[in-house]
Motif scaffolding. Structure first.
Motif, PDB file in Angstrom:
ATOM      1  N   ARG A   7      15.788  -0.814   9.563  1.00  0.00           N
ATOM      2  CA  ARG A   7      15.919  -2.242   9.246  1.00  0.00           C
ATOM      3  C   ARG A   7      15.070  -2.538   8.018  1.00  0.00           C
ATOM      4  O   ARG A   7      13.885  -2.187   7.983  1.00  0.00           O
ATOM      5  N   ILE A   8      15.667  -3.171   7.019  1.00  0.00           N
ATOM      6  CA  ILE A   8      14.941  -3.605   5.819  1.00  0.00           C
ATOM      7  C   ILE A   8      14.842  -5.122   5.893  1.00  0.00           C
ATOM      8  O   ILE A   8      15.843  -5.814   6.092  1.00  0.00           O
ATOM      9  N   ARG A   9      13.633  -5.626   5.740  1.00  0.00           N
ATOM     10  CA  ARG A   9      13.413  -7.074   5.828  1.00  0.00           C
ATOM     11  C   ARG A   9      12.298  -7.470   4.869  1.00  0.00           C
ATOM     12  O   ARG A   9      11.531  -6.632   4.406  1.00  0.00           O
ATOM     13  N   ARG A  10      12.212  -8.742   4.596  1.00  0.00           N
ATOM     14  CA  ARG A  10      11.131  -9.272   3.780  1.00  0.00           C
ATOM     15  C   ARG A  10       9.832  -9.189   4.583  1.00  0.00           C
ATOM     16  O   ARG A  10       9.822  -9.412   5.786  1.00  0.00           O
ATOM     17  N   ALA A  11       8.744  -8.852   3.923  1.00  0.00           N
ATOM     18  CA  ALA A  11       7.445  -8.792   4.592  1.00  0.00           C
ATOM     19  C   ALA A  11       6.983 -10.193   4.982  1.00  0.00           C
ATOM     20  O   ALA A  11       7.350 -11.189   4.344  1.00  0.00           O
ATOM     21  N   VAL A  12       6.162 -10.236   6.006  1.00  0.00           N
ATOM     22  CA  VAL A  12       5.544 -11.483   6.468  1.00  0.00           C
ATOM     23  C   VAL A  12       4.034 -11.238   6.552  1.00  0.00           C
ATOM     24  O   VAL A  12       3.585 -10.083   6.594  1.00  0.00           O
ATOM     25  N   PRO A  13       3.226 -12.297   6.553  1.00  0.00           N
ATOM     26  CA  PRO A  13       1.768 -12.109   6.602  1.00  0.00           C
ATOM     27  C   PRO A  13       1.304 -11.213   7.749  1.00  0.00           C
ATOM     28  O   PRO A  13       0.330 -10.471   7.612  1.00  0.00           O
ATOM     29  N   GLU A  14       2.014 -11.243   8.868  1.00  0.00           N
ATOM     30  CA  GLU A  14       1.622 -10.434  10.025  1.00  0.00           C
ATOM     31  C   GLU A  14       1.781  -8.926   9.789  1.00  0.00           C
ATOM     32  O   GLU A  14       1.292  -8.117  10.574  1.00  0.00           O
ATOM     33  N   ASP A  15       2.433  -8.534   8.694  1.00  0.00           N
ATOM     34  CA  ASP A  15       2.591  -7.117   8.346  1.00  0.00           C
ATOM     35  C   ASP A  15       1.356  -6.545   7.659  1.00  0.00           C
ATOM     36  O   ASP A  15       1.290  -5.336   7.424  1.00  0.00           O
ATOM     37  N   GLU A  16       0.389  -7.383   7.340  1.00  0.00           N
ATOM     38  CA  GLU A  16      -0.754  -6.927   6.536  1.00  0.00           C
ATOM     39  C   GLU A  16      -1.431  -5.682   7.093  1.00  0.00           C
ATOM     40  O   GLU A  16      -1.662  -4.718   6.365  1.00  0.00           O
ATOM     41  N   GLU A  17      -1.752  -5.664   8.362  1.00  0.00           N
ATOM     42  CA  GLU A  17      -2.476  -4.524   8.931  1.00  0.00           C
ATOM     43  C   GLU A  17      -1.651  -3.237   8.833  1.00  0.00           C
ATOM     44  O   GLU A  17      -2.153  -2.184   8.429  1.00  0.00           O
ATOM     45  N   ALA A  18      -0.376  -3.322   9.182  1.00  0.00           N
ATOM     46  CA  ALA A  18       0.484  -2.134   9.138  1.00  0.00           C
ATOM     47  C   ALA A  18       0.660  -1.638   7.703  1.00  0.00           C
ATOM     48  O   ALA A  18       0.654  -0.426   7.450  1.00  0.00           O
ATOM     49  N   LEU A  19       0.808  -2.548   6.755  1.00  0.00           N
ATOM     50  CA  LEU A  19       0.993  -2.149   5.356  1.00  0.00           C
ATOM     51  C   LEU A  19      -0.296  -1.576   4.769  1.00  0.00           C
ATOM     52  O   LEU A  19      -0.253  -0.595   4.014  1.00  0.00           O
ATOM     53  N   ALA A  20      -1.427  -2.151   5.123  1.00  0.00           N
ATOM     54  CA  ALA A  20      -2.706  -1.618   4.645  1.00  0.00           C
ATOM     55  C   ALA A  20      -2.921  -0.212   5.197  1.00  0.00           C
ATOM     56  O   ALA A  20      -3.360   0.694   4.474  1.00  0.00           O
ATOM     57  N   ARG A  21      -2.587  -0.014   6.453  1.00  0.00           N
ATOM     58  CA  ARG A  21      -2.721   1.314   7.074  1.00  0.00           C
ATOM     59  C   ARG A  21      -1.778   2.318   6.390  1.00  0.00           C
ATOM     60  O   ARG A  21      -2.159   3.447   6.089  1.00  0.00           O
ATOM     61  N   LEU A  22      -0.542   1.888   6.116  1.00  0.00           N
ATOM     62  CA  LEU A  22       0.419   2.753   5.430  1.00  0.00           C
ATOM     63  C   LEU A  22      -0.093   3.138   4.046  1.00  0.00           C
ATOM     64  O   LEU A  22      -0.021   4.306   3.647  1.00  0.00           O
ATOM     65  N   ASP A  23      -0.627   2.164   3.313  1.00  0.00           N
ATOM     66  CA  ASP A  23      -1.188   2.461   1.993  1.00  0.00           C
ATOM     67  C   ASP A  23      -2.328   3.469   2.090  1.00  0.00           C
ATOM     68  O   ASP A  23      -2.441   4.372   1.264  1.00  0.00           O
ATOM     69  N   LEU A  24      -3.151   3.311   3.089  1.00  0.00           N
ATOM     70  CA  LEU A  24      -4.305   4.196   3.266  1.00  0.00           C
ATOM     71  C   LEU A  24      -3.867   5.639   3.557  1.00  0.00           C
ATOM     72  O   LEU A  24      -4.370   6.580   2.954  1.00  0.00           O
ATOM     73  N   VAL A  25      -2.906   5.811   4.441  1.00  0.00           N
ATOM     74  CA  VAL A  25      -2.512   7.170   4.839  1.00  0.00           C
ATOM     75  C   VAL A  25      -1.550   7.833   3.858  1.00  0.00           C
ATOM     76  O   VAL A  25      -1.429   9.058   3.852  1.00  0.00           O
ATOM     77  N   THR A  26      -0.873   7.058   3.024  1.00  0.00           N
ATOM     78  CA  THR A  26       0.058   7.662   2.061  1.00  0.00           C
ATOM     79  C   THR A  26      -0.553   7.820   0.676  1.00  0.00           C
ATOM     80  O   THR A  26       0.051   8.431  -0.199  1.00  0.00           O
ATOM     81  N   SER A  28      -2.160   9.015  -2.594  1.00  0.00           N
ATOM     82  CA  SER A  28      -2.239  10.343  -3.187  1.00  0.00           C
ATOM     83  C   SER A  28      -2.190  10.197  -4.700  1.00  0.00           C
ATOM     84  O   SER A  28      -1.556   9.278  -5.223  1.00  0.00           O
ATOM     85  N   HIS A  29      -2.825  11.139  -5.402  1.00  0.00           N
ATOM     86  CA  HIS A  29      -2.715  11.143  -6.861  1.00  0.00           C
ATOM     87  C   HIS A  29      -1.316  11.562  -7.314  1.00  0.00           C
ATOM     88  O   HIS A  29      -1.031  11.537  -8.504  1.00  0.00           O
ATOM     89  N   LEU A  30      -0.435  11.910  -6.384  1.00  0.00           N
ATOM     90  CA  LEU A  30       0.947  12.171  -6.750  1.00  0.00           C
ATOM     91  C   LEU A  30       1.595  10.894  -7.272  1.00  0.00           C
ATOM     92  O   LEU A  30       2.439  10.932  -8.153  1.00  0.00           O
ATOM     93  N   HIS A  31       1.172   9.760  -6.741  1.00  0.00           N
ATOM     94  CA  HIS A  31       1.790   8.494  -7.149  1.00  0.00           C
ATOM     95  C   HIS A  31       0.790   7.393  -7.503  1.00  0.00           C
ATOM     96  O   HIS A  31       1.171   6.379  -8.073  1.00  0.00           O
ATOM     97  N   ALA A  32      -0.471   7.538  -7.189  1.00  0.00           N
ATOM     98  CA  ALA A  32      -1.430   6.443  -7.367  1.00  0.00           C
ATOM     99  C   ALA A  32      -2.390   6.719  -8.520  1.00  0.00           C
ATOM    100  O   ALA A  32      -2.957   7.806  -8.601  1.00  0.00           O
ATOM    101  N   VAL A  33      -2.563   5.711  -9.368  1.00  0.00           N
ATOM    102  CA  VAL A  33      -3.549   5.799 -10.446  1.00  0.00           C
ATOM    103  C   VAL A  33      -4.793   4.988 -10.106  1.00  0.00           C
ATOM    104  O   VAL A  33      -5.797   5.071 -10.797  1.00  0.00           O
ATOM    105  N   THR A  34      -4.712   4.234  -9.037  1.00  0.00           N
ATOM    106  CA  THR A  34      -5.838   3.418  -8.586  1.00  0.00           C
ATOM    107  C   THR A  34      -6.688   4.226  -7.601  1.00  0.00           C
ATOM    108  O   THR A  34      -6.209   5.203  -7.018  1.00  0.00           O
ATOM    109  N   PRO A  35      -7.924   3.803  -7.395  1.00  0.00           N
ATOM    110  CA  PRO A  35      -8.762   4.509  -6.403  1.00  0.00           C
ATOM    111  C   PRO A  35      -8.162   4.407  -5.002  1.00  0.00           C
ATOM    112  O   PRO A  35      -7.397   3.485  -4.702  1.00  0.00           O
ATOM    113  N   ARG A  36      -8.529   5.360  -4.154  1.00  0.00           N
ATOM    114  CA  ARG A  36      -8.078   5.348  -2.762  1.00  0.00           C
ATOM    115  C   ARG A  36      -8.483   4.018  -2.125  1.00  0.00           C
ATOM    116  O   ARG A  36      -9.623   3.581  -2.259  1.00  0.00           O
TER     117      ARG A  36
END
Length: 164
Positions: A7-26, A28-36
């Motif tokens: 399911r693809i949907r627009r994000a809502v404020p309640e997604d913050e924790e899940a998205l922050a966790r996803l950013d943290l675990v994914t 990598s310098h393969l795609h990120a130029v910003t610090p971890r």
């Protein structure tokens, strides 16, 4: 055993924790130029809002997101949208999640009346480049050795496609 429906949907404020966790675990310098990212870092900010994201969900779990924004703040550039972030959980890779998110971003850019959509991808991120190319993006420029990541110089590849 079949995969639960994606399911693809627009994000809502309640997604913050899940998205922050996803950013943290994914991250990598393969795609990120910003610090971890740090666990306490917010995902949403005044400049990065829920409305700017589409979320991929499978069986009620967030498995990816795409961030859509503007390449610049200039009014003369307002006809262009830019993919400004894409992340897919490791266990969901290779199952069409990234493709569905790219397609959602393209559809949203079209809906908003954009004439073009662009993105930047690191030269060594071969899987992402292949995905974008398969969705009609072409290389429009390369900034050689634009970033130094994990002790190596990496190209910044500019890609885009027309929406008209």
């Amino acid at each position: 055993m079949p995969q639960p429906e994606l399911r693809i949907r627009r994000a809502v404020p309640e997604d913050e924790e899940a998205l922050a966790r996803l950013d943290l675990v994914t991250w990598s310098h393969l795609h990120a130029v910003t610090p971890r990212p740090r666990p306490e870092d917010p995902f949403f900010t005044d400049r990065v809002r829920p409305f700017d994201h589409f979320v991929a969900e499978r069986a009620g779990q967030v498995v990816g997101y795409v961030r859509l924004g503007f390449p610049t703040e200039l009014a003369s550039n307002a006809h262009v949208r830019q993919i400004r972030g894409l992340a897919v959980a490791r266990q969901a890779r290779g199952r069409g999640v990234g493709r569905a998110l790219v397609r959602a971003a393209v559809a949203e850019a079209r809906r908003l009346g954009a004439r073009r959509i662009s993105l930047r991808v690191l030269g060594h991120n071969v899987p992402a480049r292949a995905l974008y190319e398969s969705e009609g993006f072409v290389v429009e420029g390369v900034q050689p050795e634009e970033f130094r990541l994990a002790g190596k110089y990496v190209d910044d590849v500019l890609m885009g496609r027309s929406l008209v």
